[in-house]
Write a protein that holds these residues in place. Structure first.
Motif, PDB file in Angstrom:
ATOM      1  N   ASN A 137       0.894  -1.117   0.028  1.00 30.85           N
ATOM      2  CA  ASN A 137      -0.042   0.074   0.048  1.00 30.85           C
ATOM      3  C   ASN A 137       0.648   1.156  -0.024  1.00 30.85           C
ATOM      4  O   ASN A 137       0.538   2.402   0.797  1.00 30.85           O
ATOM      5  CB  ASN A 137      -1.023   0.117   1.340  1.00 30.85           C
ATOM      6  CG  ASN A 137      -2.109   0.744   0.958  1.00 30.85           C
ATOM      7  OD1 ASN A 137      -2.392   1.164   0.022  1.00 30.85           O
ATOM      8  ND2 ASN A 137      -2.724   1.460   2.122  1.00 30.85           N
ATOM      9  N   PHE A 244       0.770   0.107   5.518  1.00 28.64           N
ATOM     10  CA  PHE A 244       0.171  -1.237   5.324  1.00 28.64           C
ATOM     11  C   PHE A 244      -0.535  -1.956   6.456  1.00 28.64           C
ATOM     12  O   PHE A 244      -1.077  -2.930   6.504  1.00 28.64           O
ATOM     13  CB  PHE A 244       1.633  -2.175   5.333  1.00 28.64           C
ATOM     14  CG  PHE A 244       2.667  -1.630   6.098  1.00 28.64           C
ATOM     15  CD1 PHE A 244       3.615  -0.870   5.092  1.00 28.64           C
ATOM     16  CD2 PHE A 244       2.996  -1.787   7.259  1.00 28.64           C
ATOM     17  CE1 PHE A 244       4.884  -0.457   5.629  1.00 28.64           C
ATOM     18  CE2 PHE A 244       4.131  -1.240   7.579  1.00 28.64           C
ATOM     19  CZ  PHE A 244       5.149  -0.605   6.988  1.00 28.64           C
ATOM     20  N   ASP A 281      -3.895  -3.592   6.616  1.00 30.66           N
ATOM     21  CA  ASP A 281      -4.640  -2.691   5.493  1.00 30.66           C
ATOM     22  C   ASP A 281      -5.363  -3.725   4.691  1.00 30.66           C
ATOM     23  O   ASP A 281      -4.549  -4.386   3.974  1.00 30.66           O
ATOM     24  CB  ASP A 281      -3.679  -1.613   4.992  1.00 30.66           C
ATOM     25  CG  ASP A 281      -4.648  -0.686   4.492  1.00 30.66           C
ATOM     26  OD1 ASP A 281      -4.590   0.542   4.918  1.00 30.66           O
ATOM     27  OD2 ASP A 281      -5.262  -0.930   3.387  1.00 30.66           O
ATOM     28  N   ASN A 283      -5.922  -3.140   1.751  1.00 33.80           N
ATOM     29  CA  ASN A 283      -5.357  -3.094   0.470  1.00 33.80           C
ATOM     30  C   ASN A 283      -4.119  -3.762   0.028  1.00 33.80           C
ATOM     31  O   ASN A 283      -3.760  -4.553  -0.759  1.00 33.80           O
ATOM     32  CB  ASN A 283      -4.682  -1.676  -0.069  1.00 33.80           C
ATOM     33  CG  ASN A 283      -5.868  -0.601  -0.318  1.00 33.80           C
ATOM     34  OD1 ASN A 283      -6.956  -0.927  -0.631  1.00 33.80           O
ATOM     35  ND2 ASN A 283      -5.605   0.678  -0.015  1.00 33.80           N
ATOM     36  N   VAL A 284      -3.685  -4.269   1.328  1.00 33.10           N
ATOM     37  CA  VAL A 284      -2.405  -5.269   1.263  1.00 33.10           C
ATOM     38  C   VAL A 284      -2.910  -6.750   0.947  1.00 33.10           C
ATOM     39  O   VAL A 284      -2.499  -7.475  -0.044  1.00 33.10           O
ATOM     40  CB  VAL A 284      -1.557  -5.399   2.816  1.00 33.10           C
ATOM     41  CG1 VAL A 284      -0.629  -6.510   2.510  1.00 33.10           C
ATOM     42  CG2 VAL A 284      -0.879  -4.137   2.922  1.00 33.10           C
TER      43      VAL A 284
END
Ligand code: PHE
Length: 330
Positions: A137, A244, A281, A283-284
């Motif tokens: 991220n 992250f 996160d 997104n990770v």
């Protein structure tokens, strides 16, 4: 008789003495012959001569034995002299090896997580931008990259700035649940009292089905871990930011030098910052294709821990190999 006594007295080696013994007492030796010739003597002379012979035999035997003991003692003394070592020449004690404080600390950290059944994962030191930043991220031109500037190769690869890329590689390779730590060297463009261009990290990652891993678990784990490392300390979580993790926290322990009263080491705050952590996160997880999971992660600098445990004032001295420092950790 006289002749034999002189020979024994003049003898200088055990071999020579053995030779004399054979000549005197051997099967074909002096006394064997004398006793043999005794038979030929007239009966009335026999007892007297035999008595004298026996006396002489016993005397020479005792002399021989005495000389033998003397020669053995001399031999031992000679060998002791020859094999004597000059102990002042080599300082043997300084050659005794010991673990470097950084490695000692690394082992202690790793042992804690092994006991909790964490897997130990490693990865390349020269990384792709994707693993070190993008998948964590940290897109290109994200300002948070500035905190971790590093050394770049011409082909765009870079020296990893943390061991988090190992977590990405592990998640790509296997399905959840995951429970791992990644110890190893990392690199950054830093150099001052508390930063070196290369240092060691241990980062941890736990991932499981949604709802099975919570911030409370993370908090319990890190509190327990920090007390294992530093003894009876207070532990404090402070809200922070990492790209992250969300939410993220920095973790402090009460200063082990002044027990929280405030001193030079803790900048008179009573607290020492020791690690970063947070819930991974989303997104990770997206970057590695994980769905319906959550997890937590944490990361720490091994040299920082070693400095605190061994009370080393300047982090750079852990890299200098100065024996005056290292010999204190034997
Ligand atoms: N990767 C972070 C660093 O090197 C440490 C960290 C790991 C922080 C995991 C939070 C969670 O600075």
């Amino acid at each position: 008789m006289q002749k034999w006594e002189e020979q024994i007295a003049a003898c200088e080696s055990l071999e020579e003495l053995e030779q004399i013994r054979i000549e005197l007492f051997g099967k074909k030796g002096y006394f064997a012959k004398e006793f043999e010739s005794l038979k030929k003597l007239p009966a009335e002379q026999k007892p007297q001569i035999a008595k004298e012979l026996n006396l002489a035999k016993n005397k020479l035997f005792a002399l021989l034995q005495y000389k033998k003991d003397q020669l053995i003692a001399k031999e031992i003394e000679k060998r002791l002299q020859e094999e004597k070592r000059d102990l002042s020449l080599l300082k043997i004690s300084s050659l005794k090896g010991a673990l470097h404080p950084t490695l000692y600390t690394m082992d202690k950290i790793v042992e804690y997580f092994i006991a909790l059944n964490y897997a130990i994962e490693t990865g390349p030191l020269v990384e792709d931008d994707f693993y070190n930043f993008e998948a964590l991220n940290l897109p290109k031109h994200h300002p948070a990259r500035d905190m971790q500037d590093t050394f770049y190769c011409k082909d765009g690869k870079l020296l990893r700035t943390h061991t988090s890329p190992v977590q990405i590689r592990t998640m790509q390779r296997q399905k959840p649940p995951i429970r791992m730590i990644s110890p190893g060297p990392v690199f950054r463009r830093d150099f001052d009292l508390t930063h070196t261009p290369m240092f060691h990290q241990v980062e941890g990652l736990v991932v499981d089905e949604k709802g099975r891993v919570s911030f409370a678990n993370l908090k319990f784990l890190l509190e327990d871990f920090l007390r294992y490392m530093f003894g009876d300390v207070q532990v404090r979580f402070r809200p922070s930011f990492f790209p992250f993790t969300e939410p993220s926290a920095e973790v402090d322990i009460s200063c082990i030098f002044c027990e929280g009263r405030g001193c030079r080491v803790c900048s008179h705050t009573g607290w020492l910052e020791v690690l970063g952590c947070g819930m991974v996160d989303p997104n990770v997880f997206k970057a590695v294709g994980y769905k319906d999971v959550n997890g937590y992660a944490f990361g720490l600098g091994v040299e920082r821990f070693a400095m605190l445990i061994h009370r080393v004032g300047d982090l750079r001295s852990l890299f200098e190999g100065d024996l005056r420092l290292l010999e204190q950790f034997k």
